[in-house]
Every structure is written in structure tokens, then in C-alpha cells.
Design a protein around this motif. Structure first.
Motif, PDB file in Angstrom:
ATOM      1  N   HIS A 345      29.232  79.922  28.390  1.00  9.17           N
ATOM      2  CA  HIS A 345      30.045  79.016  27.576  1.00  9.17           C
ATOM      3  C   HIS A 345      29.301  77.688  27.419  1.00  9.17           C
ATOM      4  O   HIS A 345      29.665  76.682  28.034  1.00  9.17           O
ATOM      5  N   ARG A 382      32.254  86.991  16.733  1.00 11.80           N
ATOM      6  CA  ARG A 382      31.638  87.427  17.983  1.00 11.80           C
ATOM      7  C   ARG A 382      31.218  88.892  17.883  1.00 11.80           C
ATOM      8  O   ARG A 382      31.915  89.710  17.263  1.00 11.80           O
ATOM      9  N   GLU A 400      43.190  84.725  23.294  1.00 13.30           N
ATOM     10  CA  GLU A 400      42.234  83.935  24.072  1.00 13.30           C
ATOM     11  C   GLU A 400      42.834  82.614  24.567  1.00 13.30           C
ATOM     12  O   GLU A 400      42.503  82.139  25.654  1.00 13.30           O
ATOM     13  N   GLN A 436      35.007  68.880  24.687  1.00 10.03           N
ATOM     14  CA  GLN A 436      34.953  70.014  25.603  1.00 10.03           C
ATOM     15  C   GLN A 436      36.318  70.417  26.133  1.00 10.03           C
ATOM     16  O   GLN A 436      36.473  71.498  26.720  1.00 10.03           O
ATOM     17  N   ARG A 442      36.405  75.622  24.393  1.00 12.13           N
ATOM     18  CA  ARG A 442      36.370  76.346  25.663  1.00 12.13           C
ATOM     19  C   ARG A 442      36.293  77.863  25.465  1.00 12.13           C
ATOM     20  O   ARG A 442      35.739  78.580  26.294  1.00 12.13           O
ATOM     21  N   ALA A 444      34.745  79.461  22.900  1.00 12.45           N
ATOM     22  CA  ALA A 444      33.481  79.900  22.313  1.00 12.45           C
ATOM     23  C   ALA A 444      32.476  80.321  23.382  1.00 12.45           C
ATOM     24  O   ALA A 444      32.377  79.706  24.440  1.00 12.45           O
ATOM     25  N   LYS A 445      31.732  81.380  23.087  1.00 11.55           N
ATOM     26  CA  LYS A 445      30.742  81.914  24.005  1.00 11.55           C
ATOM     27  C   LYS A 445      29.346  81.892  23.385  1.00 11.55           C
ATOM     28  O   LYS A 445      29.181  81.721  22.178  1.00 11.55           O
ATOM     29  N   LYS A 446      28.368  82.090  24.231  1.00 18.30           N
ATOM     30  CA  LYS A 446      26.988  82.195  23.787  1.00 18.30           C
ATOM     31  C   LYS A 446      26.858  83.363  22.819  1.00 18.30           C
ATOM     32  O   LYS A 446      27.358  84.470  23.079  1.00 18.30           O
ATOM     33  N   ASP A 448      28.186  83.369  19.759  1.00 16.41           N
ATOM     34  CA  ASP A 448      29.224  83.262  18.730  1.00 16.41           C
ATOM     35  C   ASP A 448      28.727  82.425  17.551  1.00 16.41           C
ATOM     36  O   ASP A 448      27.836  81.588  17.689  1.00 16.41           O
ATOM     37  N   THR A 474      25.523  71.837  22.257  1.00 20.46           N
ATOM     38  CA  THR A 474      25.523  72.756  23.394  1.00 20.46           C
ATOM     39  C   THR A 474      24.744  72.146  24.562  1.00 20.46           C
ATOM     40  O   THR A 474      23.953  71.222  24.385  1.00 20.46           O
TER      41      THR A 474
END
Length: 476
Positions: A345, A382, A400, A436, A442, A444-446, A448, A474
Motif C-alpha cells: 500500500h 486492479r 473494501e 493518507q 488506504r 489502493a494497492k501497488k 492499481d 507514493t
């Protein structure tokens, strides 16, 4: 006439409420003035605000040098800065419209028609010294660094922009410790005339924060901003010492040396804002957190020094293309590259800038009570592993982050970031930022991607979009 038309536009869009007799008076006056102008309709600037909409209050008085007045506009508390004439207002608006940094406070609107004319600013009752007094464990070095970053942004413009009035009253800190410099370029000579006793008090208070080389004929410079920064550094340090008996950080010697250099009597001997950042951080300023909307390029993780505590990367994505979206259309206007970073994240901030409007009052029979039905929403795309292979799907926000407000009439995979002002066909620039703590950041992921969709619903409604920009910050 421009002022009266602006008030009527806000009343028709539901942003202001007027009595029937006031509406009749304004409409009659506009009609009479239009006939005198022989059909030539003046163009209303998008930032126009009038005294009809604003309730003026008392001076904020965050310190004795404060020239801000409290007021109320569209149901919210604002700051009012009264200037001497309309030419000064237009000069300041032109300057501020070109400043796009999260560390520079923007304006809400301005009036050139009232006497005195004024600027509308976000309400900031407390200054940076107040923040230090009420905060249990303030991050002093971060505050110093952020103020220097604001100055570095101003001084690196082409041509350089001089703040000219750096002091506690023009530096505000929010509850998260984020710094914003206010009143950029405002000089004492720009302010509306006041009574003699107050003018003398204000002049004496302002002169306490000025460099010794400044005279009536010798205006402020980047070097004089640095001198004011040194005075501010000293005042902040005094507050901390009075609260804690000793500074709550280890490198007091570095701070004292920096203060002495900033307060050099010779302007040429003072460090510039970039040097201050290098002294505070021990590294190059461009390898630290970038300025949102500052127009700087992204950073490479290979360039970051080993062991750096704050490692940030800013990835801007933009598009300039005119388009119209109506009911039934679901088109991606802008999408970002995959989010990358140090962990699963890595996202720390999302910021958006859009220029858009709806179809205007001429093409709809809707009333303000019916609501506005042109908006902009975003989704997170994603890669999901399925039996048939990897497929790109939009994240379901209801699953989510259940309970988080996303706007109304939006499917579970969308998040509303902007609703266009009701029946207003003036292109306006909107800026939105999620930090943040925001649920979307919070989630969102790597890997995405962020997708942006202009949207409209019901016959007659349309979302007219001119340009958009997304900034993804990031951590590496």
C-alpha cells in the motif's frame, strides 16, 4: 452590473438566498443597465464575488500584524482581505492564479466592485505560533522545512515571486501539521486605508518582520524573505523553549547556525531557500517530498540516499481534451500508470485538478432543489486473478471500505470527487486532494490504476470537461 449579475447567478444556482424584493431590484437594475450598454454584456470573471453575498465581521487578530477580517460567505466562515482599489485586486488575482502548490494558500474569490474591494480567503483563525502553543508534540523541523519549501517554490518561479510579508499571521498550519503560506505578494501599500491609529500600529507590527535593507524605495527581495524566515525561526524556537524548557529535538546547534545565517545583515550572505532545505534535511531538497501541482518532474527511487526517512515520488498524469458526456455514457477520460512503491500500500496522497462545467441553465428546466446531475467520479482498477486468468476489474468500495461516503447514485465501484455547480456553463477549475487518511488512499494497492469518469444523468444534463490532471504521491 457585473456584481448584480453575479449575485443573481448564485441565487439561481442555490448558492445564495435573496428576498423576492431583492431579486426584483437586481433584475430591474440589470435590465436598465443592459439597455444603456446597447446589448453589450460584460463578462463575469469566474472568481467574482460581491458584497451582496458576504457578511463582513471583525478583524481576526491572530496577532497584532493581522490585516484579515472574518466574514461569512455561502454559509461558511471565510477570511476577508480588504485592498485599496480594484487594480490592486486584479494584480493580486493574476499573481495568485499562477501559483499551484499545496504549500501556498489559494483564494476563494475576489471583488473589484465593492468599496473597499477585497479578496476572499479560507478561514484561518490561528497562526503558526498558536499551533506551536496548543500542539503537544509539534514537529518543529518539518514546519521549518515546509515553510522553506513554500519559499523555494515562490523564489524558483520565472520570474521569482517574493512573498514580502512572511510573519506568523501569514503562515497557517492545519490539524495534520500541513503548512500553507498566505498573503503572497501583499504589501502594506496594497491594503485598504484605515484610521491613523490603526495604520500606525499595523505599520509598526509589520516592520518588526522586515529585513533592515528594506526602505520605501527598496522593495522586498528573495533575500529579505530569508531574513523574515530567520526571525520566524527564532520566534518559533522561543515558543518551544517556553513550553518545554529545552527544544524537543536533538540538533539545536544546526538550528541556531541556520538562524544566524538567515539574519545576516548582508543580503548576499544569507542562504537561499534551497540551501536552507539542504541544511535541514541533510540532502538535496528535490529528493524529498514534492510539491503538488508545482509542475516538477517525478523522482527515481535510485536517486534517493540510503537511509532516507521520507521517500516520496510524485507521478503526474494529465490530459487536455474537450469533451461532452451525457446520460448513458461511461467513458474513461484519464487514467494513471500502475501505482508503484515500497510495500503493498504505497499510496500516500491523491490530488486532482479539473476544468469543467455542466450545460448551463439555458438547456435544462431543473430547479436547484432538484439537485445537480453532472459530476466526476473515479475508480480504482486492479488486476484480479480468476480461473480464466488475470482480469482487470474495478475495486468494490462497498466491500473494501463499508460506510464511507462516496456520493449518491453511484455504483459500488465509483467514488464521486466533484459535482459541478448547478446549471453553470462557466468553465471553472476545481482542485481536490485526498491525504493518507482518506479511505480511497488506504484502499489502493501497488499495481492499481486510478480511472477518472465524467458523468451526467437525466435528459438535458451534460458534463463538459476541458482538462484534468491527477497527481499520485507514493512512498519508496
Amino acid at each position: 452590473m457585473t456584481a448584480m449579475e453575479a449575485v443573481l447567478e448564485r441565487e439561481e444556482s442555490g448558492q445564495a438566498q435573496l428576498r423576492p424584493e431583492e431579486i426584483d431590484f437586481l433584475r430591474t437594475s440589470v435590465k436598465r443597465l443592459s439597455s444603456q450598454l446597447q446589448g453589450q454584456k460584460p463578462k463575469i470573471k469566474s472568481w467574482t464575488v460581491t458584497g451582496f453575498e458576504v457578511e463582513r465581521g471583525f478583524l481576526l487578530g491572530s496577532d497584532v500584524s493581522s490585516t484579515m477580517r472574518v466574514g461569512r460567505w455561502l454559509g461558511k466562515i471565510v477570511g476577508i482581505l480588504e485592498l485599496k482599489d480594484s487594480e490592486t485586486v486584479q494584480q493580486i488575482v493574476k499573481l495568485w492564479k499562477g501559483l499551484r502548490s499545496m504549500r501556498i494558500q489559494g483564494m476563494l474569490g475576489a471583488s473589484t466592485m465593492d468599496m473597499p474591494p477585497f479578496l476572499l480567503l479560507p478561514y484561518s483563525p490561528d497562526n503558526i505560533l498558536d499551533y506551536l502553543n496548543v500542539t503537544r508534540a509539534p514537529d518543529y523541523l518539518r514546519l521549518l522545512s515546509d515553510i522553506a519549501r513554500g519559499l523555494d517554490y515562490l523564489h524558483s518561479r520565472d520570474p521569482p515571486v517574493v512573498h514580502g510579508g512572511l510573519r506568523p499571521a501569514t503562515i497557517h498550519v492545519d490539524s495534520y501539521g500541513n503548512v500553507a503560506l498566505s498573503c503572497v505578494g501583499i504589501r502594506e501599500s496594497h491594503l485598504a486605508p484605515v484610521d491613523t491609529r490603526l495604520a500606525i500600529t499595523t505599520h509598526n507590527a509589520l516592520s518588526l518582520w522586515c529585513a533592515p535593507e528594506l526602505t520605501a524605495s527598496n522593495g522586498p527581495t528573495p533575500a529579505s524573505d530569508i531574513y523574515s524566515y530567520g526571525l520566524l525561526l527564532s520566534a518559533m524556537l522561543d515558543v518551544l523553549v517556553s513550553k518545554h524548557s529545552s527544544p524537543p529535538f536533538d540538533n539545536e546547534a544546526m538550528v541556531q547556525q541556520l538562524k544566524r545565517r538567515c539574519l545576516e545583515s548582508d543580503p548576499a550572505a544569507r542562504p537561499n531557500a534551497g540551501e536552507i532545505l539542504r541544511i535541514i534535511s541533510g540532502t538535496q531538497p528535490e529528493l524529498k517530498e514534492g510539491d503538488m501541482f508545482a509542475g516538477r518532474g517525478s523522482l527515481n527511487v535510485e536517486d534517493l540516499p540510503e537511509g532516507t526517512a521520507e521517500r516520496w515520488r510524485l507521478i503526474p498524469t494529465s490530459k487536455q481534451a474537450y469533451g461532452i458526456v451525457i446520460q448513458g455514457m461511461d467513458v474513461v477520460y484519464l487514467n494513471t500508470p500502475p501505482i508503484d512503491g515500497a510495500d503493498a500500500h504505497p499510496l500516500r496522497r491523491l490530488s486532482f485538478e479539473l476544468r469543467c462545467h455542466d450545460q448551463g441553465a439555458e438547456y435544462t428546466t431543473a430547479l436547484p432543489k432538484d439537485g445537480a446531475w453532472a459530476w466526476v467520479e473515479i475508480a480504482i482498477s486492479r488486476n484480479i486473478a480468476l480461473e480464466a486468468g488475470v482480469k482487470q476489474l474495478e475495486v468494490n468500495f462497498e466491500e473494501e471500505c463499508p460506510g464511507a461516503y462516496r456520493g449518491h447514485m453511484i455504483q459500488p465501484t465509483r467514488w464521486e470527487i466533484l459535482r459541478c455547480p448547478f446549471a453553470d456553463d462557466t468553465p471553472r477549475t476545481h482542485r481536490i486532494s485526498f491525504d493518507q487518511l482518506h479511505p480511497l488512499v488506504r484502499v489502493a494497492k501497488k499495481g492499481d490504476r486510478i480511472l477518472m469518469y465524467p458523468k451526467a444523468m437525466f435528459p438535458g444534463w451534460g458534463c463538459y470537461i476541458y482538462s484534468a490532471e491527477i497527481h499520485v504521491v507514493t512512498e519508496y
